[in-house]
Design a protein around this motif. Structure first.
Motif, PDB file in Angstrom:
ATOM      1  N   PRO A   1       1.366  -1.155  -0.197  1.00 17.45           N
ATOM      2  CA  PRO A   1      -0.280  -0.047  -0.257  1.00 17.45           C
ATOM      3  C   PRO A   1       0.812   1.509   0.132  1.00 17.45           C
ATOM      4  O   PRO A   1       2.108   0.981   0.914  1.00 17.45           O
ATOM      5  N   GLY A   2       0.185   2.190  -0.437  1.00 17.79           N
ATOM      6  CA  GLY A   2       1.123   3.732  -0.779  1.00 17.79           C
ATOM      7  C   GLY A   2       0.434   4.923  -1.272  1.00 17.79           C
ATOM      8  O   GLY A   2      -0.348   4.370  -2.075  1.00 17.79           O
ATOM      9  N   TYR A   3       0.844   5.868  -1.445  1.00 16.31           N
ATOM     10  CA  TYR A   3       0.578   7.054  -2.187  1.00 16.31           C
ATOM     11  C   TYR A   3       1.100   7.337  -3.255  1.00 16.31           C
ATOM     12  O   TYR A   3       2.680   7.239  -3.405  1.00 16.31           O
ATOM     13  N   LEU A   4       0.962   7.468  -4.668  1.00 14.67           N
ATOM     14  CA  LEU A   4       1.794   8.815  -4.793  1.00 14.67           C
ATOM     15  C   LEU A   4       2.072   9.864  -5.469  1.00 14.67           C
ATOM     16  O   LEU A   4       0.627  10.381  -5.702  1.00 14.67           O
ATOM     17  N   VAL A   5       2.372  10.351  -5.215  1.00 16.50           N
ATOM     18  CA  VAL A   5       2.557  12.086  -5.152  1.00 16.50           C
ATOM     19  C   VAL A   5       3.320  12.729  -6.213  1.00 16.50           C
ATOM     20  O   VAL A   5       4.168  12.196  -6.890  1.00 16.50           O
ATOM     21  N   GLU A   6       3.379  14.082  -6.731  1.00 20.90           N
ATOM     22  CA  GLU A   6       3.763  15.092  -7.506  1.00 20.90           C
ATOM     23  C   GLU A   6       4.319  15.866  -6.942  1.00 20.90           C
ATOM     24  O   GLU A   6       3.752  17.073  -6.409  1.00 20.90           O
ATOM     25  N   PRO A   7       5.528  15.942  -6.429  1.00 22.08           N
ATOM     26  CA  PRO A   7       5.905  17.514  -5.802  1.00 22.08           C
ATOM     27  C   PRO A   7       6.707  18.384  -6.100  1.00 22.08           C
ATOM     28  O   PRO A   7       6.202  18.414  -7.529  1.00 22.08           O
ATOM     29  N   VAL A   8       6.563  19.139  -5.822  1.00 22.21           N
ATOM     30  CA  VAL A   8       6.794  20.394  -6.169  1.00 22.21           C
ATOM     31  C   VAL A   8       7.179  21.722  -5.224  1.00 22.21           C
ATOM     32  O   VAL A   8       7.100  21.800  -4.267  1.00 22.21           O
ATOM     33  N   VAL A   9       8.656  21.539  -5.763  1.00 20.88           N
ATOM     34  CA  VAL A   9      10.193  21.774  -4.467  1.00 20.88           C
ATOM     35  C   VAL A   9      10.121  23.772  -5.104  1.00 20.88           C
ATOM     36  O   VAL A   9      10.270  23.972  -6.812  1.00 20.88           O
ATOM     37  N   CYS A  10       9.969  24.761  -4.324  1.00 18.94           N
ATOM     38  CA  CYS A  10       9.788  25.831  -5.018  1.00 18.94           C
ATOM     39  C   CYS A  10      10.828  27.014  -3.152  1.00 18.94           C
ATOM     40  O   CYS A  10      11.029  26.411  -2.292  1.00 18.94           O
ATOM     41  N   GLY A  11      11.875  27.610  -4.508  1.00 16.64           N
ATOM     42  CA  GLY A  11      12.354  28.385  -3.468  1.00 16.64           C
ATOM     43  C   GLY A  11      13.690  28.865  -3.947  1.00 16.64           C
ATOM     44  O   GLY A  11      13.154  29.300  -5.149  1.00 16.64           O
ATOM     45  N   LEU A  12      14.643  29.348  -3.565  1.00 14.35           N
ATOM     46  CA  LEU A  12      15.436  30.876  -3.762  1.00 14.35           C
ATOM     47  C   LEU A  12      16.750  29.840  -3.825  1.00 14.35           C
ATOM     48  O   LEU A  12      17.292  28.997  -3.323  1.00 14.35           O
ATOM     49  N   ASP A  13      17.775  29.945  -5.255  1.00 15.05           N
ATOM     50  CA  ASP A  13      19.213  29.680  -5.382  1.00 15.05           C
ATOM     51  C   ASP A  13      19.868  29.988  -4.426  1.00 15.05           C
ATOM     52  O   ASP A  13      20.009  31.831  -4.172  1.00 15.05           O
ATOM     53  N   ARG A  14      21.608  30.065  -4.605  1.00 11.85           N
ATOM     54  CA  ARG A  14      22.422  30.271  -3.751  1.00 11.85           C
ATOM     55  C   ARG A  14      21.921  32.120  -4.155  1.00 11.85           C
ATOM     56  O   ARG A  14      23.332  32.729  -3.582  1.00 11.85           O
ATOM     57  N   ARG A  15      22.075  31.967  -5.254  1.00 11.82           N
ATOM     58  CA  ARG A  15      21.980  33.873  -5.678  1.00 11.82           C
ATOM     59  C   ARG A  15      20.724  34.289  -5.687  1.00 11.82           C
ATOM     60  O   ARG A  15      20.762  35.660  -6.252  1.00 11.82           O
ATOM     61  N   GLY A  16      19.800  33.724  -4.857  1.00  8.95           N
ATOM     62  CA  GLY A  16      18.564  34.143  -5.050  1.00  8.95           C
ATOM     63  C   GLY A  16      17.957  34.343  -6.117  1.00  8.95           C
ATOM     64  O   GLY A  16      16.790  34.929  -5.371  1.00  8.95           O
ATOM     65  N   ARG A  17      18.060  33.389  -6.674  1.00  7.68           N
ATOM     66  CA  ARG A  17      17.161  33.482  -7.672  1.00  7.68           C
ATOM     67  C   ARG A  17      15.880  32.080  -7.197  1.00  7.68           C
ATOM     68  O   ARG A  17      16.205  31.225  -6.882  1.00  7.68           O
ATOM     69  N   PRO A  18      15.143  32.720  -8.327  1.00  9.81           N
ATOM     70  CA  PRO A  18      13.857  31.468  -8.058  1.00  9.81           C
ATOM     71  C   PRO A  18      14.215  30.434  -8.218  1.00  9.81           C
ATOM     72  O   PRO A  18      14.909  30.154  -9.445  1.00  9.81           O
ATOM     73  N   TYR A  19      13.292  28.824  -8.041  1.00 16.56           N
ATOM     74  CA  TYR A  19      13.368  27.489  -8.204  1.00 16.56           C
ATOM     75  C   TYR A  19      12.852  26.999  -8.050  1.00 16.56           C
ATOM     76  O   TYR A  19      11.839  27.367  -6.734  1.00 16.56           O
ATOM     77  N   LEU A  20      12.121  26.254  -9.328  1.00 20.32           N
ATOM     78  CA  LEU A  20      10.799  25.533  -9.243  1.00 20.32           C
ATOM     79  C   LEU A  20      11.309  24.424 -10.646  1.00 20.32           C
ATOM     80  O   LEU A  20      11.795  24.543 -11.250  1.00 20.32           O
TER      81      LEU A  20
END
Length: 98
Positions: A8-27
Motif C-alpha cells: 500500500p502507498g500513495y503516489l505523489v507529485e511534489p512541487v519544490v520552490c525556493g531560492l538558489d544560492r544567488r537569490g533567484r527563484p528555483y521551481l
C-alpha cells in the motif's frame, strides 16, 4: 493507490520552490515517477495540471509585484481546479522572497 512492489502507498507529485544560492527563484515539479520539470516562470502538478497550465499561462506576467503575483496564483488555482472534479479545493499560497 498501490506503490510499486505491491504494498500500500500513495503516489505523489511534489512541487519544490525556493531560492538558489544567488537569490533567484528555483521551481521544480516531479511526476509520479520522479521525472523533473524545472522552469523559470511557474510549475504545476497533480490531476488538474493541464487546466492549471492554461490558467497560469493566461495570468502570469514577468516581474509582477508581490500582491499581483499572489492574485495571479490564486486566480490560476481557482480557474484550474474548477475544471477538475478530482482536484482538492484547499489552496495555500506561499510567497518566497530574498
Amino acid at each position: 493507490g498501490r506503490a510499486r512492489g505491491g504494498g500500500p502507498g500513495y503516489l505523489v507529485e511534489p512541487v519544490v520552490c525556493g531560492l538558489d544560492r544567488r537569490g533567484r527563484p528555483y521551481l521544480c515539479a516531479q511526476d509520479g515517477l520522479g521525472a523533473r520539470m524545472e522552469a523559470a516562470t511557474f510549475v504545476v502538478a497533480g490531476t488538474a495540471a493541464t487546466s492549471l497550465y492554461g490558467a497560469a499561462e493566461a495570468l502570469f506576467e514577468p516581474d509582477l509585484e508581490s500582491a499581483a503575483l499572489v492574485d495571479a496564483a490564486c486566480g490560476a488555482m481557482a480557474a484550474g481546479l474548477d475544471r477538475d472534479c478530482l482536484a482538492g479545493r484547499d489552496v495555500v499560497v506561499h510567497l518566497v522572497t530574498p
